[in-house]
Design an enzyme around this catalytic site. Structure first.
Site, mmCIF file in Angstrom:
data_model
loop_
_atom_site.group_PDB
_atom_site.id
_atom_site.type_symbol
_atom_site.label_atom_id
_atom_site.label_comp_id
_atom_site.label_asym_id
_atom_site.label_seq_id
_atom_site.Cartn_x
_atom_site.Cartn_y
_atom_site.Cartn_z
ATOM 1 N N GLU A 96 19.857 31.598 26.489
ATOM 2 C CA GLU A 96 20.792 32.684 26.799
ATOM 3 C C GLU A 96 21.726 32.247 27.923
ATOM 4 O OE1 GLU A 96 22.594 34.982 26.177
ATOM 5 O OE2 GLU A 96 21.577 36.913 26.089
ATOM 6 N N ASP A 97 22.865 32.902 28.024
ATOM 7 C CA ASP A 97 23.809 32.549 29.085
ATOM 8 C C ASP A 97 23.394 33.139 30.440
ATOM 9 O OD1 ASP A 97 24.358 35.158 28.255
ATOM 10 O OD2 ASP A 97 26.514 34.868 28.027
ATOM 11 N N ASP A 100 20.874 39.787 33.014
ATOM 12 C CA ASP A 100 21.431 40.761 33.930
ATOM 13 C C ASP A 100 20.429 41.925 34.020
ATOM 14 O OD1 ASP A 100 23.769 41.731 35.415
ATOM 15 O OD2 ASP A 100 24.124 43.075 33.750
ATOM 16 N N PHE A 149 30.361 39.469 38.959
ATOM 17 C CA PHE A 149 30.699 39.224 37.568
ATOM 18 C C PHE A 149 31.323 37.842 37.448
ATOM 19 C CE2 PHE A 149 32.779 39.428 33.505
ATOM 20 C CZ PHE A 149 31.823 40.070 32.743
ATOM 21 N N ASP A 156 32.131 35.172 29.276
ATOM 22 C CA ASP A 156 33.478 35.709 29.106
ATOM 23 C C ASP A 156 33.714 36.999 29.877
ATOM 24 O OD1 ASP A 156 31.707 37.313 27.384
ATOM 25 O OD2 ASP A 156 33.573 38.232 26.683
ATOM 26 N N ARG A 162 35.782 31.664 28.443
ATOM 27 C CA ARG A 162 34.566 30.947 28.032
ATOM 28 C C ARG A 162 34.732 29.439 28.164
ATOM 29 N NH1 ARG A 162 31.088 34.602 25.402
ATOM 30 N NH2 ARG A 162 32.081 36.177 24.104
HETATM 31 P P1 IMP Z 1 21.564 42.220 29.903
HETATM 32 O O1 IMP Z 1 21.109 42.798 28.595
HETATM 33 O O2 IMP Z 1 22.033 43.294 30.851
HETATM 34 O O3 IMP Z 1 20.588 41.302 30.550
HETATM 35 O O4 IMP Z 1 22.908 41.489 29.578
HETATM 36 C C1 IMP Z 1 23.017 40.221 29.255
HETATM 37 C C2 IMP Z 1 24.383 39.966 28.660
HETATM 38 O O5 IMP Z 1 25.416 40.589 29.443
HETATM 39 C C3 IMP Z 1 24.673 38.506 28.732
HETATM 40 O O6 IMP Z 1 24.223 37.848 27.566
HETATM 41 C C4 IMP Z 1 26.172 38.466 28.903
HETATM 42 O O7 IMP Z 1 26.785 38.453 27.634
HETATM 43 C C5 IMP Z 1 26.515 39.742 29.613
HETATM 44 N N1 IMP Z 1 26.747 39.549 31.065
HETATM 45 C C6 IMP Z 1 25.986 39.972 32.088
HETATM 46 N N2 IMP Z 1 26.496 39.618 33.281
HETATM 47 C C7 IMP Z 1 27.629 38.940 33.008
HETATM 48 C C8 IMP Z 1 28.613 38.276 33.834
HETATM 49 O O8 IMP Z 1 28.560 38.232 35.077
HETATM 50 N N3 IMP Z 1 29.620 37.667 33.164
HETATM 51 C C9 IMP Z 1 29.738 37.664 31.802
HETATM 52 N N4 IMP Z 1 28.838 38.258 30.999
HETATM 53 C C10 IMP Z 1 27.787 38.895 31.585
HETATM 54 MG MG MG Z 2 25.249 37.140 25.869
#
Ligand code: IMP
Ligand code: MG
Length: 172
Positions: A96-97, A100, A149, A156, A162
């Site tokens: 995963e990237d 959060d 962020f 992105d 990206r």
């Molecule tokens: P989660 O479900 O809240 O953990 O969200 C994860 C997804 O939110 C990641 O796979 C990203 O696509 C997006 N995301 C969360 N924080 C950022 C950020 O700082 N920059 C870009 N995308 C983010």
């Molecule tokens: Mg993602």
């Protein structure tokens, strides 16, 4: 274009990804790995990470999970498979990237567990621990970052940035 400030340089990233690759090769010694890259954000990290896994048997597949719109979470996550893959008895490494709130990975892992893999681990390029809402931790992570962020290296803002080879914080 927005203004941005580099948070993690391309050099720091490549050193860390190589280090992580070595650790993964060691941890999975003698095993076959199924790398499951979460589209879209992880495609850059996944492509670098798999190229640091030269001494092991690796299969790479993709899965789509989307939970974000702009900088705010929509609170919903959708998962789409890109092909018919059997996860039974596989050693899955979800790539995963960023983690959060944790919703995306928690939901993805809970879905995959039902398909009886031998193991499931998570490799996340970035981690924002202070944002966590659900209890989930990456098994492997390159960088832990503050609640900012960020874009670049696959991440992105509304599908832009990206392609940046570094991680940057949008400043406006
Ligand atoms: P989660 O479900 O809240 O953990 O969200 C994860 C997804 O939110 C990641 O796979 C990203 O696509 C997006 N995301 C969360 N924080 C950022 C950020 O700082 N920059 C870009 N995308 C983010
Ligand atoms: Mg993602």
């Amino acid at each position: 274009m927005h203004n941005y400030k580099v948070m993690i340089s391309a050099e720091e990233i490549s050193a860390k990804v190589a280090e992580l690759g070595k650790k993964i090769e060691k941890d999975y010694e003698g095993k076959k790995l199924l790398v499951l890259a979460v589209l879209n954000g992880s495609f850059v990290f996944a492509s670098d990470l798999i190229r640091s896994l030269q001494n092991m048997d690796v299969e790479i597949r993709f899965i789509r999970a989307k939970s974000y719109c702009g900088t705010e979470t929509t609170g919903t996550v959708s998962v789409t498979r890109t092909d018919e893959i059997s996860f039974e008895n596989r050693n899955i490494l979800i790539v995963e990237d960023i983690i959060d709130s944790g919703f995306t990975l928690k939901m993805l892992r809970d879905t995959l567990v039902q398909e009886k893999p031998e193991s499931i681990k998570i490799a996340s390029f970035l981690d924002k621990p202070s944002r966590r809402i659900v209890d989930i931790q990456p098994d492997y992570c390159c960088f832990s970052i503050p609640d900012k962020f960020v874009v670049g290296y696959g991440l992105d803002y509304n599908e832009k940035y990206r392609q940046l080879p570094f991680v940057a914080e949008l400043t406006e």
